[in-house]
Design an enzyme around this catalytic site. Structure first.
Site, mmCIF file in Angstrom:
data_model
loop_
_atom_site.group_PDB
_atom_site.id
_atom_site.type_symbol
_atom_site.label_atom_id
_atom_site.label_comp_id
_atom_site.label_asym_id
_atom_site.label_seq_id
_atom_site.Cartn_x
_atom_site.Cartn_y
_atom_site.Cartn_z
ATOM 1 N N LYS A 172 -32.385 10.323 6.707
ATOM 2 C CA LYS A 172 -31.575 9.154 7.094
ATOM 3 C C LYS A 172 -31.350 8.227 5.896
ATOM 4 C CE LYS A 172 -33.251 6.252 10.362
ATOM 5 N NZ LYS A 172 -33.232 4.855 9.933
ATOM 6 N N ARG B 123 -27.406 6.193 1.770
ATOM 7 C CA ARG B 123 -27.149 5.863 0.363
ATOM 8 C C ARG B 123 -26.018 6.722 -0.203
ATOM 9 N NH1 ARG B 123 -32.083 4.243 1.716
ATOM 10 N NH2 ARG B 123 -33.285 2.754 0.459
ATOM 11 N N GLY C 99 -31.028 -0.826 10.614
ATOM 12 C CA GLY C 99 -31.653 -1.771 9.694
ATOM 13 C C GLY C 99 -31.286 -1.479 8.247
ATOM 14 N N ARG D 58 -33.918 -9.021 13.991
ATOM 15 C CA ARG D 58 -34.733 -8.606 12.836
ATOM 16 C C ARG D 58 -34.423 -9.498 11.622
ATOM 17 N NH1 ARG D 58 -34.586 -2.224 12.144
ATOM 18 N NH2 ARG D 58 -36.241 -2.739 10.686
ATOM 19 N N SER E 92 -40.672 -3.509 0.574
ATOM 20 C CA SER E 92 -39.492 -3.030 1.291
ATOM 21 C C SER E 92 -38.475 -2.400 0.348
ATOM 22 C CB SER E 92 -38.841 -4.207 2.033
ATOM 23 O OG SER E 92 -37.567 -3.825 2.493
ATOM 24 N N ASP F 243 -42.667 4.686 8.422
ATOM 25 C CA ASP F 243 -41.971 5.082 9.654
ATOM 26 C C ASP F 243 -42.754 6.114 10.470
ATOM 27 O OD1 ASP F 243 -39.930 3.379 9.022
ATOM 28 O OD2 ASP F 243 -38.664 4.915 8.119
ATOM 29 N N ARG G 169 -43.663 -2.417 16.411
ATOM 30 C CA ARG G 169 -44.230 -1.079 16.636
ATOM 31 C C ARG G 169 -45.745 -1.096 16.839
ATOM 32 N NH1 ARG G 169 -40.364 2.664 12.710
ATOM 33 N NH2 ARG G 169 -38.691 2.858 14.265
HETATM 34 C C1 S3P Z 1 -35.727 2.432 4.642
HETATM 35 C C2 S3P Z 1 -36.832 1.719 4.259
HETATM 36 C C3 S3P Z 1 -37.915 1.355 5.183
HETATM 37 C C4 S3P Z 1 -37.905 2.189 6.451
HETATM 38 C C5 S3P Z 1 -36.524 2.341 7.013
HETATM 39 C C6 S3P Z 1 -35.580 2.972 6.004
HETATM 40 C C7 S3P Z 1 -34.680 2.694 3.643
HETATM 41 O O1 S3P Z 1 -37.775 -0.011 5.523
HETATM 42 O O2 S3P Z 1 -38.767 1.635 7.419
HETATM 43 O O3 S3P Z 1 -36.561 3.156 8.178
HETATM 44 O O4 S3P Z 1 -33.827 3.561 3.871
HETATM 45 O O5 S3P Z 1 -34.695 2.036 2.588
HETATM 46 P P1 S3P Z 1 -38.398 -1.147 4.557
HETATM 47 O O6 S3P Z 1 -38.019 -0.773 3.194
HETATM 48 O O7 S3P Z 1 -37.832 -2.450 4.943
HETATM 49 O O8 S3P Z 1 -39.881 -1.040 4.817
#
Ligand code: S3P
Length: 431
Positions: free
Chosen positions: A24, A29, A96, A124, A169, A317, A348
């Site tokens: 994903k 990206r 997100g 969020r 993050s 995750d 979660r």
């Molecule tokens: C992601 C980063 C993670 C992950 C999300 C996908 C990404 O979030 O939990 O499912 O694609 O950069 P955070 O970077 O905010 O922890």
């Protein structure tokens, strides 16, 4: 549409091979960078989950030509000058990653945009990306001073900054690096702990000037990237559900094919090994700058472990499904330093404890994680998905080992990341 579904435990173990869907994070990206790049980008093994489809729709609304056929996507762009002001607000659904990365691009485009999401995304936090982007000169506003969607963004000129990430993050890191592509001078992001590095790897492949030195990542101005083809590895976060299924359902042996094994994502493999699971990794190779391979997991007698600090971003995750794994391990498993779980698709920590306690597990809630006492046999019961794909899939995998039937209120969220989940599950149950 809500689907209320019941599941029965399996009797004879799980067997077979699964080609898990595309990653994903990498699929998002690839669409973003392919749209920013001059030329034709072809993406293979693209994840056709709802989240990634929202990302495609957004770039189409921004004027980029994107064609899909099965799991391949073709993007034709002339780079920065292809973008047009969208006439209507851009819908992010539940995604997100789209919500956090898109502002990093929209702040630099010569147009006005509004982004909004579903009710779960709308609560969020967004200040984690809005704060650094404003420091770069971005014009962004939103509900509660820019902390929540909807956000409105007017593209403008930006200046590079040095930014120490207050949260672990990859989404925030990526938003700042993307804005850094358009900012005057250099932009540096410094991480407290290494998070997934797909942005860095892929930006480099698309011709960006990006340098990584330990936990500092530096990018310089590059308005137009250069198109490049991307083959997306299988998503280890999706594979994790079947790895755990094989480890906890007696007499099982499953091979997950073409799974992404990037070190910043493969924490679940370390945890499985540490808990005594039998794992074999074969056929390792690199495609599009990412390591992948086949992972075989066999039913094993498990023991408890501690999961903390730098390991957390490498499996953030996977924690819901790891919690289920821990209920089947002898002894205590401690998960800490994982307060980020409180702001995922749902809280979660709360959701995992509710679901697994309903099924008879012995779990204590902590502010930043949980303590799981195993091994417990799980009963059936009525559980909730919290409209969170990973909680729903965890509940379904749990139902494979419960004594009685499990009823889940709603499975529709699974389409966000794993539309083929039920077909893949059926293919290994042989019942
Ligand atoms: C992601 C980063 C993670 C992950 C999300 C996908 C990404 O979030 O939990 O499912 O694609 O950069 P955070 O970077 O905010 O922890």
């Amino acid at each position: 549409m809500k689907k209320n579904t019941s599941f029965l435990p399996v009797k004879h173990g799980l067997h077979g091979d699964i080609y898990v869907p595309g990653d994903k994070s990498i699929s998002h990206r690839a669409v973003m960078f392919g749209s920013l790049a001059k030329g034709k980008t072809v993406i293979e093994n693209f994840l056709d989950g709802e989240d990634c489809l929202h990302t495609i729709e957004i770039f189409r609304k921004l004027g980029i030509s994107i064609e899909r056929s099965r799991s391949s996507v073709e993007i034709n762009s002339e780079g920065f000058k292809s973008f047009q002001e969208p006439l209507t607000p851009l819908y992010l659904g539940n995604s997100g990653t789209t919500a956090r990365l898109m502002p990093g691009i929209l702040v630099a485009l010569p147009c006005y945009t509004v982004i909004y999401g579903d009710p779960f995304l709308t609560v969020r936090p967004m200040d984690r990306v809005v704060t650094p982007l404003k420091q770069m000169g971005a014009q962004i506003d939103g509900r509660k001073n820019g902390n929540f969607l909807p956000l409105s963004i007017r593209g403008t000129t930006l200046t590079g900054i040095e930014y120490k990430l207050p949260v672990k993050s990859a989404q925030v890191k990526s938003a700042v690096l993307l804005a850094g592509l358009f900012a005057e001078g250099e932009t540096t992001v410094i991480e407290k702990a290494k998070t997934r590095d797909h942005t860095e790897n892929m930006l480099r492949a698309f011709g960006a000037d990006i340098r990584v030195k330990e936990n500092a990542i530096r990018v310089t101005n590059k308005n137009d990237l250069t198109a490049c083809n991307v083959t997306v590895p299988g998503d280890i976060s999706s594979a994790a559900f079947f790895m755990v299924a094989a480890a906890v359902v007696p007499n099982s042996r499953i091979t997950l094919k073409n799974v992404g094994l990037n070190k910043t994502r493969s924490g679940i493999l370390d945890v499985l090994l540490d808990m005594n699971a039998t794992i074999h990794i074969t056929n390792q190779r690199k495609i599009s700058g990412e390591l992948l391979g086949d992972v075989t997991v066999t039913y094993s007698h498990l023991k408890g472990t501690t999961i903390a600090s730098e390991l957390i971003p490498r499996l953030i995750d996977e924690i819901p499904i790891i919690a289920l794994l821990a209920t089947q391990a002898e002894g205590t498993t401690i998960i800490k330093d994982a307060e980020e779980l409180r702001v995922k698709e749902t809280d979660r920590i709360n959701a995992v404890i509710d679901v697994l306690s309903t099924l008879g597990a012995n779990i204590e809630e902590q502010k930043d994680g949980m303590i799981i006492h195993g091994k417990t046999s799980l009963t059936g019961g009525k559980i909730k998905s919290y409209s969170d794909h990973r909680i729903a899939m965890m509940g379904i995998i749990a139902s494979l080992i419960t004594e009685d039937i499990v009823t889940l209120d709603d499975t529709s969220s699974i389409a966000v990341s794993y539309p083929r989940f039920f077909e893949d599950l059926k293919s290994i149950t042989n019942e």
